[in-house]
Structures are given as C-alpha cells and as structure tokens.
Write an enzyme that holds these catalytic residues in place. Sequence first.
Site, PDB file in Angstrom:
ATOM      1  N   ARG A  32       0.817  -1.224   0.000  1.00 34.34           N
ATOM      2  CA  ARG A  32       0.000   0.000   0.000  1.00 34.34           C
ATOM      3  C   ARG A  32       0.846   1.267   0.000  1.00 34.34           C
ATOM      4  NH1 ARG A  32      -5.149  -1.777   3.779  1.00 34.34           N
ATOM      5  NH2 ARG A  32      -6.446  -2.295   1.982  1.00 34.34           N
ATOM      6  N   GLY A 382     -12.484  -3.907   0.541  1.00 29.22           N
ATOM      7  CA  GLY A 382     -13.863  -3.448   0.723  1.00 29.22           C
ATOM      8  C   GLY A 382     -14.257  -2.405  -0.304  1.00 29.22           C
TER       9      GLY A 382
END
Length: 401
Positions: A32, A382
Amino acid sequence: MKNFAFNNKKVLVRVDFNVPVDKQFQITDDTRIQAVLPTLNHILDQGGALILLSHFGRPDEKFKPDGSVDVERFTQRHLLSHLSKVLNRPVQFCDELTGEKPAKMAAALKPGEVLLLENTRFHPGEKKGNEDLAREWAALADIYINDAFGAAHRAHASTTTVAKFFGPEAKGFGYLMDEEVKNGKKVLEHPDRPLTAIIGGAKVSDKILLLDRLIGLADNIIVGGGMAYTFVKAQGGAIGKSLVEDDRLDLAKELLKKAKDKGVNFLLPEDSVIADQFANEAQRQTTDSKSIPDGWMGLDIGPKACEAFTKAILSSKTILWNGPMGVFEMPNFANGTKTIAEAVAKATSNGAFSLVGGGDSVAALNQLGLEDQISFVSTGGGAMLELLEGKELPGVTAILS
Ligand code: AMP
C-alpha cells in the site's frame, strides 16, 4: 494529478498506510505504501510539500483496559523510518491531529518536505466525518489529493468531508485512486467478452450484492470457497458439516434461477477436497460436492472443479477474481486457490485483462508470487467490492462534487 501546479504548494494527501506489521512493528508488506509513491514523488518532484493523513489499524475498536486509545500500538511513528527510506528524505511527524502544533508544523514546511500526522482514527471525529475536524485539516494546505482507495468507501473526515473545503480546482485524485476506479469501471462498463467472475471466500452474505450485479454482467460466474456449499445445499446436495448459511438458501436458489434465466453460466465446484476437521492435518479425501458424508466438510475445490474452472478462465477475455477457492491458509487445502491463480495468470499472459480485488485473493497471489502476472491487483478489498457492486464511493464522489 497532471493538471495541478504543485510548485510551492502545501498538498494534503490522504493515503492508505494501513499496512500489516509484526510484533516489533516492522512492516511485513508495504504494497500500500509502494502504491502511492508515484503520487507522492510527483508532488515532491514538482516542488510541493506533503502533509500526509492516514489511518493505521483500528485503534477505535481496540482500547486499552482503561478505555484509552492504545497509542503505542497504533501510532504512525511505526511507519516513519520505512517512509523516509522509500521517499528518500526525512519525514517529520506530528503527534497531534488538531490545534496549534500541526498548524505550525504545516506552515513551516518547505518545498520537498514531508509531514506525517498521527493516525487519523485517534480522533473520534474522523469516523463521524466531523466538519470541524475536516476544516482544520483543510486549513493546513492549498490542495487536497485523495489517493486512499482502500478507504474510499468510508465517509470519514479525512477521506470525504475534508474535500468540501477545497474548490474543484484545488482537489483531485492521486494516480492510484485514478487507476483503481478506471480498472474497476473497465470490468463493469466495457469488458471484452467473455467476462468471467470468480467469487470465493467464506460467506454468501458478504457477496450477495456483487453476485446479483454480476449475474446481469458476466458470461461465466465461478463460485468456490466456503460460500459454494450454501449453493450446493440449495440444489439439494448433502454437504456434511461444510460451511453453510441456512438463512440464505432461498436467496441462493433465487440467484441460481436468475443466472439460468439470463443465460449466465454459473459454475459450482463439481467435487471438493473434504476433511474430518478444520485443520491442515485433518484426514482428507475427494468427493462429489453434492455427496459429502456426515461429519466431513469441504475445505477446497477438487480436481474436476479445478479443471472446469481453469477451462472457463482460459477462454475468457476479462477476468475478475474476489475471494479464495478454499482454506488456502492451510497448505493441504490451498491447491484450488493456487490452480485458479495460475489459470488467471496464464489467461493474462494470453492477452486477457484480469483484475484481482479483495484482501484474501490478493494475499494468495502474493503467497504464490503471481501478483506481477495479473493486469491489475487492487489495493482496496472493501472499496473494490463496493465499486464492483455499483455503490457510490463517498471518497470518490467528494472529489467530483
Ligand atoms: P472472505 O473474507 O469472505 O473473502 O473469506 C476468506 C476466508 O474464507 C479465508 O480465510 C478462507 O480460509 C475461508 N474459506 C475459504 N474456503 C473455505 C471453506 N471451504 N470452508 C471454510 N472457510 C473457507
């Protein structure tokens, strides 16, 4: 990104530095962080100064016994040394989120300098999307860039509310956000066909909206993992003690009927690797998924399912994968997920476009070292799920409005 002149500007960037760390707080996977470096380096190279906002873990759900935030565990100080290494410069840190301290530190920043604020979730206003908090953060900078795709489905102060305080010319998406949204939309809006969606994981209930939407879009839908057994049971199969959601049996039937009516090829695993207990060392055998004996549970797709799924994947031009085919964390039940990952990689090398999203399928890819052989690996589990479900992402809408 290309439209901004960052020179001499203070740029507030919402990033997603929610990376996994070990017990010594060493980062175990910096995907990330790597993913937002193009955005951060571009701003720095142009002579902008960075003020970084991120959350890290869930401090608001794991308080210390006295009810206070566990600062030691969730402080973003843990990220500093790695961050300064990858950005190739010192990174200043402000342990306060509001008030004079961050204001002074931000005001003193020179071009090319970087300031990281403390974990946004230390402030109770973050998750509530608090306006006063967002206004304070906005006042630190001239430009707001949102590159936190992993948090784009949250209407929080740092991901959404803060954008209100910047005019359309002073806010935008970072490169990562742009890529994620573009690739998600590519699958949904103009896929090359056949489009095959591979959906796995534990529960049907988590993926109902996605399945429902895909039935109107995909040519093939492959369902594996624990959720497959709810479908098998809905068709009258015996599934032993496999994972099942009995309250979703009617829904499973409806989805199967809808797929049939729309001419979608809905593939369930014909056979399964079953176990007598939920453990890597359990006794194993392979059976028809519809006749799993009492006391046994399906923990992976079987060889016939691997073959049928692989065939569908290799004949596809666009592939979407979300969720593992079995309990891949246990080596004895990882074969199905591995086979599917390899098939997706092979189809990609044959020219298909592949998008893998969802924490566990990405973890499986990384475990197999196949992440570079996929067209696009999403950083947001998500958020990608919600994008694919057709939901509006508040973090995206806030920039566009
Ligand atoms: P999800 O978070 O819904 O994508 O589910 C991922 C989890 O599902 C992983 O931890 C897998 O171990 C688990 N899983 C996959 N297949 C099965 C299965 N057949 N039985 C139980 N759990 C499973």
